[in-house]
Enzyme design. Structure first.
Site, PDB file in Angstrom:
ATOM      1  N   ASP A 120     -66.875 -52.410  -0.178  1.00  0.00           N
ATOM      2  CA  ASP A 120     -66.751 -53.746  -0.762  1.00  0.00           C
ATOM      3  C   ASP A 120     -65.325 -54.006  -1.190  1.00  0.00           C
ATOM      4  OD1 ASP A 120     -66.479 -52.400  -3.159  1.00  0.00           O
ATOM      5  OD2 ASP A 120     -68.462 -52.913  -3.899  1.00  0.00           O
ATOM      6  N   GLU A 160     -69.835 -59.452  -1.508  1.00  0.00           N
ATOM      7  CA  GLU A 160     -68.555 -58.961  -0.999  1.00  0.00           C
ATOM      8  C   GLU A 160     -68.679 -57.571  -0.384  1.00  0.00           C
ATOM      9  OE1 GLU A 160     -68.611 -57.413  -5.273  1.00  0.00           O
ATOM     10  OE2 GLU A 160     -69.458 -59.064  -4.107  1.00  0.00           O
TER      11      GLU A 160
END
Length: 241
Positions: free
Chosen positions: A109, A153
């Protein structure tokens, strides 16, 4: 049809032509051009009817393929969606088990992404997600590796027939590409970094859920270490989770 300088010589050889549109619900999506019927014959109404029937089938096939791609692709990043990722990971593990090979998984991420959104806004955050997705596509093997948006994300990359050492090379290459990239920003380039967790079948896990869990544990260890790094799962990391 559109003429090009590079096809001028070919166009001079065209004696006869029949053109039929590819249409889906009265919307033209393409065209089929057939040229130079054998011999000196002209195209007939029967030829047109045959080509129209073929064009109808071709148009439906193209439309079904387009709809399927939309169904498995994330609208923002154009990577595969989470549901498709889960199904493909299951398939790749089964294939690796059958052929006694390996399959690695990268979970990663964007570091401090919430803070990034708070600072620059969600629209800028979306730009970063799209740019990271482009970098992923440029880094992985086309038609072999399977990149997906895992959620928010967080991203995932399935690496078929890739052992732990190979997966770590991909992870580090991905990390450095993102770290060095100038993301388009509000008047000046912006910088972000990523953290990556790595796990491999069958070295670290024998099932899909376990492989995901081990990758996630390694990713969490990256965050504990300070982010902007990649870590391969090992049993000593279990205590961190």
């Amino acid at each position: 049809f559109k003429s090009y300088d590079s096809t001028a010589h070919y166009e001079e050889t065209i004696r006869t032509m029949i053109c039929v549109p590819l249409k889906v619900r009265d919307r033209a999506t393409g065209v089929i051009n057939v040229v130079n019927k054998s011999g000196t014959d002209q195209f007939t109404a029967d030829d047109q009817h045959l080509l129209e029937a073929l064009a109808q089938q071709a148009a439906m096939a193209v439309e079904h393929a387009r709809l399927y791609e939309l169904a498995i692709t994330d609208g923002l990043t154009k990577l595969f969606i989470h549901r498709y990722f889960q199904a493909r990971l299951e398939e790749e593990i089964l294939r690796a088990r059958r052929y006694h090979t390996t399959c690695s998984l990268l979970l990663f991420d964007i570091d401090h992404f919430k803070k990034f959104n708070d600072t620059y806004g969600h629209q800028q955050g979306d730009i970063v997600l799209m740019e990271v997705a482009k970098l992923i596509k440029q880094t992985v093997r086309d038609t072999i590796d399977i990149p997906a948006r895992y959620g928010g994300e967080e991203f995932a990359i399935i690496l078929p027939e890739t052992d732990t050492a190979g997966a770590q090379l991909v992870a580090e290459r991905m990390r450095k590409v993102v770290e060095m990239y100038d993301f388009p920003g509000q008047g000046k380039p912006l910088k972000v970094t990523i953290s990556l967790g790595i796990a491999t079948f069958p070295d670290h896990a024998s099932t899909r859920p376990t492989l995901i869990k081990k990758s996630d544990i390694a990713l969490y260890a990256c965050k504990k270490r300070g982010r902007n790094c990649s870590i391969v799962y090992n049993e000593s990391l279990d205590s961190l989770s």
